[in-house]
Write a protein that holds these residues in place. Structure first.
Motif, PDB file in Angstrom:
ATOM      1  N   SER A 104     -41.486 -15.633 -28.498  1.00 49.04           N
ATOM      2  CA  SER A 104     -42.107 -15.982 -29.771  1.00 49.04           C
ATOM      3  C   SER A 104     -43.246 -15.024 -30.096  1.00 49.04           C
ATOM      4  O   SER A 104     -43.369 -14.541 -31.231  1.00 49.04           O
ATOM      5  N   TYR A 113     -41.887 -16.205 -38.175  1.00 55.26           N
ATOM      6  CA  TYR A 113     -40.510 -16.108 -37.691  1.00 55.26           C
ATOM      7  C   TYR A 113     -39.547 -15.727 -38.820  1.00 55.26           C
ATOM      8  O   TYR A 113     -38.344 -15.949 -38.715  1.00 55.26           O
ATOM      9  N   LEU A 118     -35.697 -14.335 -38.629  1.00 54.33           N
ATOM     10  CA  LEU A 118     -35.248 -14.560 -37.253  1.00 54.33           C
ATOM     11  C   LEU A 118     -33.741 -14.770 -37.170  1.00 54.33           C
ATOM     12  O   LEU A 118     -33.094 -14.275 -36.236  1.00 54.33           O
TER      13      LEU A 118
END
Length: 343
Positions: free
Chosen positions: A48, A118, A121
């Motif tokens: 992450s 994100y 992603l």
């Protein structure tokens, strides 16, 4: 009901001559599951951070342009009836958002929502899965690792540009499949993509060649090889491992980083006019990009892409990677230390 079934199953195992699970077996199984969960949590957290800072924020740092703030002050000159008004204009150069490691993510949150770090992603995962599958197919056909790397990345270059556009632009409702540029743009980004692929291959191939030339593969494949070495031999092995890492880092900074910047800035220069950048970006890149309507190519050239990325921006990008590396090293150290202590 479950207790009866458990008892029946246990009696069946005994009758079949299979040993039943003891308390020690239950404890061992619990420890294994705990270790697996611990590794999974670490991996998710580590990746992450890598995606947020190593991919998203690094891409934004490659295309963000410094902003200026203009303030106009009114100054009164003279006395009594002879007073005159004079405007004083001051221009202040604001620091880039990506120069602040943690605050930059906060700005991203404010402009694009809680999942902004994100962004892209899903495409990122699909892109990596597809390139891995196609690379495996090419290797099976005997193309070799060099040609496989270059051909695969060039084939999926439009997907790579789509990911860059998603990262550097304000959120849009349309699915990423609908944002893939026309197939005609492939030839515009293929040269820069091929250059990046070659640099990436060299940055991994040379350390691998050195690794095997020094016989370090024996350390990785045979655990007893390290135990059978004396102190002096172990010191040589450690120095060779550090040299291997240093070669990889040097090639990454000298080859991969510049070509990555070139490719990303070329992709950003082709961002559609109707798409708004999420951070400030000079669409002309210092007047180097001329639209096709005005007789230009509508994109940066490879050489211009690097020349337009000034030294202040290069240092800012290196600092971002340096901070990311330090954080990841600290996380890995804590992971190993805590794991060895508790598990």
């Amino acid at each position: 009901m479950s207790g009866v079934m458990s008892h029946v199953a246990r009696r069946g195992l005994v009758a079949a001559g299979t040993p039943t699970l003891t308390a020690d077996d239950d404890i061992l199984g619990s420890v294994n599951w705990l270790a697996l969960a611990y590794v999974a949590i670490f991996w998710v957290g580590f990746m992450s951070i890598q995606y947020t800072y190593g991919e998203v924020m690094a891409t934004l740092a490659m295309v963000e342009a410094p902003q200026t703030e203009t303030n106009i002050a009114i100054k009164v000159i003279g006395e009594k009836d002879e007073k005159e008004m004079e405007e004083i204009e001051t221009v202040t150069k604001l620091p880039p958002i990506t120069s602040h490691f943690f605050r930059s993510v906060g700005v991203l949150h404010a402009r694009a929502g809680s999942l902004a770090p994100y962004r892209g992603l899903s495409l990122y995962l699909v892109y990596n899965i597809m390139t891995a599958l196609v690379s495996g197919l090419f290797l099976q056909l005997g193309l070799g690792s060099f040609l496989t790397t270059v051909i695969t990345l060039v084939l999926f270059s439009r997907w790579g540009m789509t990911w860059t556009h998603i990262v550097i632009s304000m959120p849009r409702a349309e699915w990423w499949c609908l944002r893939v540029p026309p197939i005609g743009t492939w030839k515009k980004i293929a040269p820069a993509t091929a250059l990046y692929a070659i640099a990436s291959y060299l940055a991994t191939a040379y350390p691998a060649v050195y690794f095997r030339a020094c016989g370090l593969d024996r350390v990785a494949l045979d655990a007893s090889y390290w135990r059978n070495q004396d102190l002096h031999s172990r010191q040589i092995i450690v120095v060779q491992l550090l040299a291997c890492v240093l070669i990889g880092l040097t090639l990454s900074v000298l080859l991969v980083l510049p070509t990555s910047v070139m490719l990303t800035r070329i992709q950003a220069s082709m961002l559609p006019e109707e798409v708004e950048p999420i951070f400030h970006m000079d669409r002309t890149f210092g007047g180097r990009v001329v639209s096709e309507a005005d007789g230009g190519s509508g994109q940066l050239g490879i050489r211009e892409a690097w020349q337009s990325f000034d030294w202040a921006s290069r240092i800012r990008l290196l600092k971002l990677y340096g901070k990311l590396g330090a954080i990841q090293l600290a996380i890995v150290s804590c992971f190993i230390g805590f794991g060895m202590t508790v598990l």
